[in-house]
Design a protein around this motif. Structure first.
Motif, PDB file in Angstrom:
ATOM      1  N   SER A  94     -37.817  58.801  67.621  1.00  0.00           N
ATOM      2  CA  SER A  94     -36.933  58.636  68.775  1.00  0.00           C
ATOM      3  C   SER A  94     -36.367  57.225  68.872  1.00  0.00           C
ATOM      4  CB  SER A  94     -37.652  59.017  70.061  1.00  0.00           C
ATOM      5  OG  SER A  94     -38.677  58.097  70.342  1.00  0.00           O
ATOM      6  N   MET A  95     -37.091  56.230  68.380  1.00  0.00           N
ATOM      7  CA  MET A  95     -36.611  54.845  68.433  1.00  0.00           C
ATOM      8  C   MET A  95     -35.450  54.614  67.474  1.00  0.00           C
ATOM      9  SD  MET A  95     -40.178  52.689  68.713  1.00  0.00           S
ATOM     10  CE  MET A  95     -39.409  51.268  67.979  1.00  0.00           C
ATOM     11  N   PHE A  96     -35.459  55.288  66.331  1.00  0.00           N
ATOM     12  CA  PHE A  96     -34.455  55.015  65.313  1.00  0.00           C
ATOM     13  C   PHE A  96     -33.379  56.079  65.223  1.00  0.00           C
ATOM     14  CE2 PHE A  96     -38.207  52.638  63.910  1.00  0.00           C
ATOM     15  CZ  PHE A  96     -37.643  51.367  63.878  1.00  0.00           C
ATOM     16  N   ALA A  97     -33.481  57.132  65.963  1.00  0.00           N
ATOM     17  CA  ALA A  97     -32.474  58.189  65.926  1.00  0.00           C
ATOM     18  C   ALA A  97     -31.258  57.756  66.732  1.00  0.00           C
ATOM     19  CB  ALA A  97     -33.055  59.480  66.492  1.00  0.00           C
ATOM     20  N   VAL A  98     -30.081  58.048  66.196  1.00  0.00           N
ATOM     21  CA  VAL A  98     -28.835  57.778  66.904  1.00  0.00           C
ATOM     22  C   VAL A  98     -28.342  59.101  67.469  1.00  0.00           C
ATOM     23  CG1 VAL A  98     -26.459  57.016  66.675  1.00  0.00           C
ATOM     24  CG2 VAL A  98     -28.259  55.872  65.398  1.00  0.00           C
ATOM     25  N   PRO A  99     -28.123  59.193  68.750  1.00  0.00           N
ATOM     26  CA  PRO A  99     -27.701  60.473  69.308  1.00  0.00           C
ATOM     27  C   PRO A  99     -26.337  60.893  68.791  1.00  0.00           C
ATOM     28  CG  PRO A  99     -27.748  58.763  71.008  1.00  0.00           C
ATOM     29  CD  PRO A  99     -28.276  58.157  69.749  1.00  0.00           C
ATOM     30  N   ALA A 100     -26.211  62.162  68.466  1.00  0.00           N
ATOM     31  CA  ALA A 100     -24.955  62.691  67.924  1.00  0.00           C
ATOM     32  C   ALA A 100     -23.868  62.727  68.992  1.00  0.00           C
ATOM     33  CB  ALA A 100     -25.182  64.087  67.355  1.00  0.00           C
ATOM     34  N   PHE A 101     -24.247  62.705  70.275  1.00  0.00           N
ATOM     35  CA  PHE A 101     -23.276  62.819  71.346  1.00  0.00           C
ATOM     36  C   PHE A 101     -22.744  61.468  71.808  1.00  0.00           C
ATOM     37  CE2 PHE A 101     -27.536  62.888  73.060  1.00  0.00           C
ATOM     38  CZ  PHE A 101     -27.495  61.860  73.973  1.00  0.00           C
ATOM     39  N   ALA A 102     -23.219  60.364  71.226  1.00  0.00           N
ATOM     40  CA  ALA A 102     -22.721  59.045  71.615  1.00  0.00           C
ATOM     41  C   ALA A 102     -21.234  58.974  71.285  1.00  0.00           C
ATOM     42  CB  ALA A 102     -23.474  57.949  70.885  1.00  0.00           C
ATOM     43  N   ASN A 103     -20.395  58.807  72.296  1.00  0.00           N
ATOM     44  CA  ASN A 103     -18.954  58.836  72.061  1.00  0.00           C
ATOM     45  C   ASN A 103     -18.273  57.919  73.068  1.00  0.00           C
ATOM     46  OD1 ASN A 103     -16.370  59.508  71.323  1.00  0.00           O
ATOM     47  ND2 ASN A 103     -16.750  61.693  71.304  1.00  0.00           N
ATOM     48  N   GLU A 104     -17.654  56.877  72.556  1.00  0.00           N
ATOM     49  CA  GLU A 104     -16.908  55.954  73.402  1.00  0.00           C
ATOM     50  C   GLU A 104     -15.424  56.179  73.172  1.00  0.00           C
ATOM     51  OE1 GLU A 104     -18.172  51.852  73.149  1.00  0.00           O
ATOM     52  OE2 GLU A 104     -20.069  52.527  72.300  1.00  0.00           O
ATOM     53  N   LYS A 105     -14.611  55.836  74.150  1.00  0.00           N
ATOM     54  CA  LYS A 105     -13.168  56.002  74.047  1.00  0.00           C
ATOM     55  C   LYS A 105     -12.512  54.662  73.750  1.00  0.00           C
ATOM     56  CE  LYS A 105      -9.153  57.698  76.503  1.00  0.00           C
ATOM     57  NZ  LYS A 105      -8.634  58.208  77.757  1.00  0.00           N
ATOM     58  N   ILE A 106     -11.588  54.669  72.786  1.00  0.00           N
ATOM     59  CA  ILE A 106     -10.819  53.469  72.439  1.00  0.00           C
ATOM     60  C   ILE A 106      -9.346  53.822  72.541  1.00  0.00           C
ATOM     61  CG2 ILE A 106     -10.261  51.781  70.651  1.00  0.00           C
ATOM     62  CD1 ILE A 106     -13.018  52.333  69.429  1.00  0.00           C
ATOM     63  N   ASP A 107      -8.600  53.058  73.318  1.00  0.00           N
ATOM     64  CA  ASP A 107      -7.160  53.260  73.439  1.00  0.00           C
ATOM     65  C   ASP A 107      -6.440  52.288  72.523  1.00  0.00           C
ATOM     66  OD1 ASP A 107      -7.233  55.272  75.449  1.00  0.00           O
ATOM     67  OD2 ASP A 107      -7.637  53.735  76.950  1.00  0.00           O
ATOM     68  N   VAL A 108      -5.498  52.814  71.759  1.00  0.00           N
ATOM     69  CA  VAL A 108      -4.656  51.972  70.914  1.00  0.00           C
ATOM     70  C   VAL A 108      -3.243  52.556  70.958  1.00  0.00           C
ATOM     71  CG1 VAL A 108      -5.241  53.205  68.779  1.00  0.00           C
ATOM     72  CG2 VAL A 108      -4.420  50.865  68.641  1.00  0.00           C
ATOM     73  N   GLY A 109      -2.242  51.709  71.173  1.00  0.00           N
ATOM     74  CA  GLY A 109      -0.867  52.178  71.282  1.00  0.00           C
ATOM     75  C   GLY A 109      -0.259  52.515  69.931  1.00  0.00           C
ATOM     76  N   ILE A 110       0.839  53.264  69.987  1.00  0.00           N
ATOM     77  CA  ILE A 110       1.578  53.595  68.765  1.00  0.00           C
ATOM     78  C   ILE A 110       2.121  52.303  68.169  1.00  0.00           C
ATOM     79  CG2 ILE A 110       3.564  54.848  67.832  1.00  0.00           C
ATOM     80  CD1 ILE A 110       3.207  56.809  70.194  1.00  0.00           C
ATOM     81  N   ASN A 111       1.977  52.146  66.861  1.00  0.00           N
ATOM     82  CA  ASN A 111       2.409  50.954  66.132  1.00  0.00           C
ATOM     83  C   ASN A 111       1.751  49.679  66.657  1.00  0.00           C
ATOM     84  OD1 ASN A 111       4.140  52.419  64.411  1.00  0.00           O
ATOM     85  ND2 ASN A 111       5.712  52.427  65.992  1.00  0.00           N
ATOM     86  N   SER A 112       0.555  49.834  67.188  1.00  0.00           N
ATOM     87  CA  SER A 112      -0.231  48.694  67.660  1.00  0.00           C
ATOM     88  C   SER A 112      -1.578  48.706  66.955  1.00  0.00           C
ATOM     89  CB  SER A 112      -0.463  48.785  69.173  1.00  0.00           C
ATOM     90  OG  SER A 112       0.758  48.723  69.854  1.00  0.00           O
ATOM     91  N   SER A 113      -2.305  47.613  67.099  1.00  0.00           N
ATOM     92  CA  SER A 113      -3.625  47.554  66.469  1.00  0.00           C
ATOM     93  C   SER A 113      -4.635  46.938  67.422  1.00  0.00           C
ATOM     94  CB  SER A 113      -3.570  46.746  65.173  1.00  0.00           C
ATOM     95  OG  SER A 113      -3.221  45.405  65.439  1.00  0.00           O
ATOM     96  N   ARG A 114      -5.893  47.245  67.177  1.00  0.00           N
ATOM     97  CA  ARG A 114      -7.007  46.658  67.917  1.00  0.00           C
ATOM     98  C   ARG A 114      -8.011  46.157  66.908  1.00  0.00           C
ATOM     99  NH1 ARG A 114      -9.052  49.278  72.957  1.00  0.00           N
ATOM    100  NH2 ARG A 114     -10.409  47.486  72.786  1.00  0.00           N
ATOM    101  N   ILE A 115      -8.538  44.977  67.149  1.00  0.00           N
ATOM    102  CA  ILE A 115      -9.599  44.449  66.300  1.00  0.00           C
ATOM    103  C   ILE A 115     -10.923  44.795  66.962  1.00  0.00           C
ATOM    104  CG2 ILE A 115     -10.661  42.375  65.346  1.00  0.00           C
ATOM    105  CD1 ILE A 115      -7.832  41.198  65.181  1.00  0.00           C
ATOM    106  N   LEU A 116     -11.785  45.473  66.201  1.00  0.00           N
ATOM    107  CA  LEU A 116     -13.092  45.884  66.710  1.00  0.00           C
ATOM    108  C   LEU A 116     -14.172  45.052  66.043  1.00  0.00           C
ATOM    109  CD1 LEU A 116     -12.571  49.743  66.425  1.00  0.00           C
ATOM    110  CD2 LEU A 116     -12.075  48.266  68.377  1.00  0.00           C
ATOM    111  N   ASN A 117     -15.027  44.466  66.830  1.00  0.00           N
ATOM    112  CA  ASN A 117     -16.161  43.707  66.306  1.00  0.00           C
ATOM    113  C   ASN A 117     -17.388  44.609  66.320  1.00  0.00           C
ATOM    114  OD1 ASN A 117     -14.885  41.123  65.896  1.00  0.00           O
ATOM    115  ND2 ASN A 117     -14.673  41.079  68.104  1.00  0.00           N
ATOM    116  N   LEU A 118     -17.844  44.976  65.151  1.00  0.00           N
ATOM    117  CA  LEU A 118     -18.972  45.886  64.979  1.00  0.00           C
ATOM    118  C   LEU A 118     -20.016  45.212  64.103  1.00  0.00           C
ATOM    119  CD1 LEU A 118     -16.748  48.988  64.185  1.00  0.00           C
ATOM    120  CD2 LEU A 118     -17.818  48.458  66.380  1.00  0.00           C
ATOM    121  N   ASP A 119     -21.212  45.765  64.092  1.00  0.00           N
ATOM    122  CA  ASP A 119     -22.295  45.177  63.305  1.00  0.00           C
ATOM    123  C   ASP A 119     -22.595  45.991  62.056  1.00  0.00           C
ATOM    124  OD1 ASP A 119     -22.755  43.069  65.084  1.00  0.00           O
ATOM    125  OD2 ASP A 119     -24.039  44.313  66.342  1.00  0.00           O
ATOM    126  N   ASN A 120     -22.637  45.331  60.909  1.00  0.00           N
ATOM    127  CA  ASN A 120     -23.092  45.916  59.641  1.00  0.00           C
ATOM    128  C   ASN A 120     -22.392  47.216  59.275  1.00  0.00           C
ATOM    129  OD1 ASN A 120     -25.074  43.818  59.332  1.00  0.00           O
ATOM    130  ND2 ASN A 120     -26.296  44.868  60.862  1.00  0.00           N
TER     131      ASN A 120
END
Length: 91
Positions: A17-43
């Motif tokens: 349970s400590m190391f399992a990632v839930p399959a339902f984890a879902n965040e929303k990201i908005d990005v416009g047409i012909n636009s970009s977003r820089i996402l800072n993520l780990d590994n």
């Protein structure tokens, strides 16, 4: 099952349970047409976009990803990293 077996079973379940990632984890990201977003993520190890006609990604490094909006719509982006997988809804 004896007492030792029960303790081992509980320990294994806690570790899973400590190391399992839930399959339902879902965040929303908005990005416009012909636009970009820089996402800072780990590994970041791997990324997949369900519909690359709506959005695309460029992996800059293990900690930085550029998300590009291409056309109107909604798609899903999955990011695999050392800790597991996260899913995002991209609009």
């Amino acid at each position: 099952m004896n007492c030792r077996g029960i303790k081992i079973f509980i320990l294994v379940m806690l570790l899973i349970s400590m190391f399992a990632v839930p399959a339902f984890a879902n965040e929303k990201i908005d990005v416009g047409i012909n636009s970009s977003r820089i996402l800072n993520l780990d590994n970041v190890e791997r990324i997949a976009v369900a519909n690359p006609e709506i959005a695309d990604v460029v992996v800059v490094s293990a900690s930085e990803v550029i998300l590009v909006g291409k056309t109107a719509g909604t798609t899903t982006m999955h990011v695999w990293a050392q800790g597991g997988r996260n899913s995002y809804t991209v609009d």
